[in-house]
Write a protein that holds these residues in place. Structure first.
Motif, short mmCIF file in Angstrom:
data_model
loop_
_atom_site.label_atom_id
_atom_site.label_comp_id
_atom_site.label_asym_id
_atom_site.label_seq_id
_atom_site.Cartn_x
_atom_site.Cartn_y
_atom_site.Cartn_z
N UNK A 132 0.99 -1.07 0.11
CA UNK A 132 0.11 -0.31 -0.38
C UNK A 132 1.04 1.51 0.26
N UNK A 133 1.31 2.04 -1.58
CA UNK A 133 2.29 2.80 -1.05
C UNK A 133 1.82 4.03 -0.34
N UNK A 134 2.73 4.78 0.25
CA UNK A 134 1.96 5.96 0.86
C UNK A 134 1.07 6.05 2.24
N UNK A 135 1.33 4.15 2.60
CA UNK A 135 0.86 4.66 3.59
C UNK A 135 1.09 4.44 5.20
N UNK B 127 -6.02 10.07 -1.69
CA UNK B 127 -5.17 10.48 -1.67
C UNK B 127 -3.62 10.23 -1.82
N UNK B 128 -4.17 8.26 -2.03
CA UNK B 128 -2.38 7.69 -1.71
C UNK B 128 -2.27 7.13 -3.02
N UNK B 129 -2.08 6.82 -3.88
CA UNK B 129 -1.64 5.66 -5.25
C UNK B 129 -1.87 4.84 -4.66
N UNK B 130 -2.05 3.25 -5.23
CA UNK B 130 -2.81 2.52 -5.77
C UNK B 130 -1.49 1.02 -5.58
N UNK B 131 -1.43 0.03 -4.61
CA UNK B 131 -0.77 -0.43 -5.25
C UNK B 131 -0.96 -1.28 -6.03
N UNK B 132 -0.19 -3.05 -6.21
CA UNK B 132 -0.54 -3.14 -7.42
C UNK B 132 -1.44 -4.46 -7.56
N UNK B 133 -1.35 -4.83 -6.04
CA UNK B 133 -3.28 -5.39 -5.89
C UNK B 133 -3.79 -4.56 -5.48
#
Length: 457
Positions: A58-61, A350-356
């Motif tokens: 979860x990028x940016x978490x 406000x956060x980019x999505x992960x691959x999953x």
């Protein structure tokens, strides 16, 4: 820099920090085994790699960022104490200093990780006062520790303090009056926030909290055993490395549970077609940890909101696909049917999505296409119902249609009504004919017939 380039840079940061932590722990370990400092090295590795894994998923978490920060500080403390305990060189004074004074910062980061667990946010806005108090107290303690050797003896650092060789009595008094109660208050706060989170959490969040509480119970048990049997808290400190591991697992596992819940939302919703868009938006928003989600219907140059979560206070104005895509903090996916835009799904997080998460959103967009098709087809059904076509069905045809609405196949309908397939198939065909649902590759006549029954019920 483009958005994709920025995401690549953000993705490299955890990798670089993890590599730096590995180097610091390896260099410190090369100076020999010093058991009282072992827990700092283990915490550095566990916090860093769990944080990197969370950020990968979860990028940016925010929780992953807190874990990474705590891991870097722990690695600095481990390396500094290893050098400060084994070297008396003049240049090692600063390393010994680095091994001691960041302790309040490390405890503050751990406190924030607990307060913000599992979603990376404060429980309520009221906790901002508590967060500010943690920052102020940790900063005050770090300042005292940075200027004077107040904690050198307990840390086992042998090198002298690089700024002041001794601690004045008033500073010792301030340190005892401020630092020790602050550290105890931080740990009490951990328990309080878990209780607060538990009382307001749903099923998924409670399972996540259970993982962390279980790891904390193991650590406390090891601490008590160590004090009772060996007279040292070291087993408890070493087993504390389970806490970030359990917390990271809970975050990722909880996300998987939320993903499953999102993909099965349709099986739990009511058959009222007017609710489907809002139900889908809710499933998307909750699974993504978003502040809002909206399902739009229309062409690329004119989109209308047909479902939103949470319920908007005012009607959402019409927009376009380009405007949505230019909105900061919003992930947008076009909903296509036969390569034509029929709507859009917007997620404000406000956060980019992960691959999953990207794969999950793609699946939900496919479901959104079905929902939008449902909405457009319901207009056809309403017209057929107003024309009296539905009332023209025979009792047996109504029974067959009712079973179709329950999701039964032709073979299952045969078993339910004790009829042969030669009787059921003509009845189904007659239903299609009476509802004027002619064969069409662009629509599902069975779905249309079921929708007709739902509209009538």
């Amino acid at each position: 820099m483009t958005a994709s380039g920025a995401r690549e840079v953000r993705g490299l940061v955890p990798l670089v920090l993890a590599s730096l932590v590995v180097v610091m722990v390896a260099v410190g370990s090369a100076r020999g085994m010093w058991t009282p400092n072992l827990h700092n090295g283990l915490l550095a590795v566990s916090f860093t790699f769990v944080g990197a894994y969370v950020l990968y998923q979860r990028p940016g978490h925010r929780e992953g960022v807190l874990f990474m920060a705590a891991g870097v500080v722990e690695a600095l403390m481990f390396l500094g104490r290893q050098i400060g305990h084994t070297s008396a060189a003049e240049s090692s004074r600063w390393w010994g200093w680095v091994g001691v004074w960041p302790l309040p910062i490390a405890l503050a980061l751990c406190t924030f990780a607990v307060i913000c667990f599992p979603d990376g946010r404060l429980p309520t806005p009221r906790w901002r006062v508590v967060a500010l108090a943690v920052v102020v107290l940790a900063g005050l303690c770090a300042t005292l520790s940075g200027l004077w050797p107040v904690d050198y003896r307990s840390a086992g650092v042998l090198t002298p303090h690089p700024i002041n060789p001794t601690t004045p009595d008033p500073v010792e008094t301030w340190w005892s009056a401020i630092a020790h109660p602050t550290f105890a208050a931080f740990q009490i706060l951990w328990v309080v926030v878990v209780i607060v989170r538990w009382r307001s959490a749903d099923g998924v969040a409670r399972r996540q909290l259970t993982w962390m509480v279980g790891a904390a119970a193991i650590s406390v048990g090891a601490l008590l055993v160590g004090l009772a049997v060996w007279g040292t808290p070291r087993p408890g400190l070493i087993s504390a490395t389970l806490l970030p591991v359990a917390a990271g697992w809970a975050i990722v596992h909880g996300h998987h549970v939320a993903s499953y819940s999102a993909l099965t939302w349709m099986s739990r919703t009511a058959p009222d077609s007017d609710d489907l868009p809002a139900d889908l938006a809710r499933a998307v928003g909750e699974s993504m940890g978003a502040s809002s989600a909206t399902l739009w219907m229309g062409a690329a140059n004119e989109l209308y909101a047909v479902g939103a979560w949470p319920d908007p206070t005012d009607d959402l104005t019409a927009t376009t696909l380009d405007v949505l895509r230019r909105t900061n903090g919003v992930e947008v996916r076009a909903v296509l049917r036969q390569e034509a835009v029929v709507g859009a799904l917007s997620i404000h997080r406000g956060e980019s999505l992960s691959v999953r998460e990207t794969r999950l959103v793609d699946d939900l967009v496919a479901q959104a296409a079905l929902v939008l098709q449902h909405l457009s087809l319901s207009e056809v059904i309403s017209r057929e119902r107003r024309a009296g076509h539905l009332e023209g069905l025979s009792p047996r045809e109504r029974d067959v249609l009712e079973l179709m609405a329950r999701g039964l196949s032709n073979a299952a309908i045969c078993e339910e009504l004790h009829l042969s397939i030669k009787t059921v198939e003509p009845a189904v065909s007659t239903i299609f004919t009476k509802l004027e649902l002619l064969p069409d590759a662009g629509s599902n006549r069975r779905v249309l017939a079921v929708l007709a029954f739902v509209q009538r019920s």
